[in-house]
Scaffold this motif. Structure first.
Motif, PDB file in Angstrom:
ATOM      1  N   SER A  35       4.748  13.453   2.779  1.00 36.11           N
ATOM      2  CA  SER A  35       4.906  13.540   1.610  1.00 36.11           C
ATOM      3  C   SER A  35       4.704  11.547   0.623  1.00 36.11           C
ATOM      4  O   SER A  35       4.895  12.379  -0.040  1.00 36.11           O
ATOM      5  N   ALA A  36       3.812  11.474   1.736  1.00 37.88           N
ATOM      6  CA  ALA A  36       3.484  10.611   0.669  1.00 37.88           C
ATOM      7  C   ALA A  36       2.898  10.759  -0.582  1.00 37.88           C
ATOM      8  O   ALA A  36       1.886  11.859  -0.321  1.00 37.88           O
ATOM      9  N   ALA A  37       2.692  10.043  -1.413  1.00 35.67           N
ATOM     10  CA  ALA A  37       1.605   9.966  -2.384  1.00 35.67           C
ATOM     11  C   ALA A  37      -0.028   9.681  -2.114  1.00 35.67           C
ATOM     12  O   ALA A  37      -0.471   9.436  -1.285  1.00 35.67           O
ATOM     13  N   HIS A  38      -1.398  10.694  -2.619  1.00 36.35           N
ATOM     14  CA  HIS A  38      -2.377  10.204  -2.389  1.00 36.35           C
ATOM     15  C   HIS A  38      -2.292   8.940  -2.796  1.00 36.35           C
ATOM     16  O   HIS A  38      -3.942   8.146  -1.676  1.00 36.35           O
ATOM     17  N   GLY A  39      -1.812   8.342  -3.657  1.00 34.36           N
ATOM     18  CA  GLY A  39      -2.329   7.095  -3.926  1.00 34.36           C
ATOM     19  C   GLY A  39      -2.108   6.206  -2.558  1.00 34.36           C
ATOM     20  O   GLY A  39      -2.409   5.038  -2.347  1.00 34.36           O
ATOM     21  N   GLN A  40      -0.595   6.757  -1.980  1.00 36.38           N
ATOM     22  CA  GLN A  40      -0.059   5.567  -1.353  1.00 36.38           C
ATOM     23  C   GLN A  40      -0.792   5.484   0.192  1.00 36.38           C
ATOM     24  O   GLN A  40      -1.631   4.832   0.833  1.00 36.38           O
ATOM     25  N   ASN A  41      -1.122   6.342   0.023  1.00 35.54           N
ATOM     26  CA  ASN A  41      -2.298   6.729   1.453  1.00 35.54           C
ATOM     27  C   ASN A  41      -3.762   6.240   1.016  1.00 35.54           C
ATOM     28  O   ASN A  41      -4.335   5.668   2.323  1.00 35.54           O
ATOM     29  N   GLN A 137     -12.456  11.167   2.641  1.00 36.72           N
ATOM     30  CA  GLN A 137     -11.601  11.965   3.287  1.00 36.72           C
ATOM     31  C   GLN A 137     -10.217  11.778   3.076  1.00 36.72           C
ATOM     32  O   GLN A 137      -9.720  13.236   2.488  1.00 36.72           O
ATOM     33  N   VAL A 138      -9.552  10.746   2.886  1.00 33.66           N
ATOM     34  CA  VAL A 138      -7.985  10.592   2.894  1.00 33.66           C
ATOM     35  C   VAL A 138      -8.275  10.692   1.220  1.00 33.66           C
ATOM     36  O   VAL A 138      -6.705  11.205   0.419  1.00 33.66           O
ATOM     37  N   MET A 139      -9.062  10.936   0.597  1.00 32.09           N
ATOM     38  CA  MET A 139      -8.705  11.446  -1.198  1.00 32.09           C
ATOM     39  C   MET A 139      -8.380  12.468  -1.249  1.00 32.09           C
ATOM     40  O   MET A 139      -8.503  13.125  -2.438  1.00 32.09           O
ATOM     41  N   ALA A 140      -9.285  13.383  -0.695  1.00 34.65           N
ATOM     42  CA  ALA A 140      -8.943  14.744  -0.732  1.00 34.65           C
ATOM     43  C   ALA A 140      -7.689  15.571   0.007  1.00 34.65           C
ATOM     44  O   ALA A 140      -7.967  16.932   0.433  1.00 34.65           O
TER      45      ALA A 140
END
Length: 149
Positions: A35-41, A137-140
């Motif tokens: 559920s974390a936002a992509h920005g946090q990841n 890949q994390v950004m995707a």
């Protein structure tokens, strides 16, 4: 020369293991935080990777010090004022510049330290490239190395 080769194999093995463990841990954390936002990841990935690279460069620093002061198979010459010894910070700076393949040239390895320096630049390039691929890949929205999700 054999000592420089063995030191290089050892430091590459240690730093590669650290890098993989960091990427794996970040990937598993991302997979668990669906559920974390992509920005946090992305922030987690970039922060952890940056810390990993700095630690890896520091490990190379320790190996440079060991090679120069312990094994006496080379030296680090350069912009240090005459009569002043090369400090650990000089070695760390040199390692960071070398790991990133920037290669400023203000400090110059001598002797078999040149071999370890070349290996560090090559290894740093590989680790930075792997990190870039991981971040993309994390950004995707993926957790690239995770088997948890």
């Amino acid at each position: 020369m054999i000592q420089a080769m063995l030191l290089s194999v050892l430091v590459v093995s240690i730093c590669t293991a650290i890098h993989y463990l960091v990427l794996k841990r970040v990937s598993d954390t991302i997979a668990q935080r669906k559920s974390a936002a992509h920005g946090q990841n992305l922030g987690l990935a970039v922060g952890a990777i940056t810390i990993a690279h700095v630690i890896e460069a520091f490990i190379y620093t320790l190996f440079f010090l060991w090679a120069v002061q312990g094994l006496q198979i080379g030296a680090l010459n350069g912009s240090v004022p005459a009569g002043k010894p090369t400090t650990m910070m000089d070695y760390f700076y040199f390692s960071l510049v070398n790991f990133t393949t920037l290669g400023r040239g203000d400090l110059t390895p001598v002797g078999h330290l040149r071999f370890i320096t070349g290996i560090e630049a090559f290894h740093g390039f590989l680790m930075i490239t792997a990190s870039g691929s991981f971040v993309l890949q994390v950004m995707a929205g993926r957790a690239p190395l995770s088997d948890k999700g």
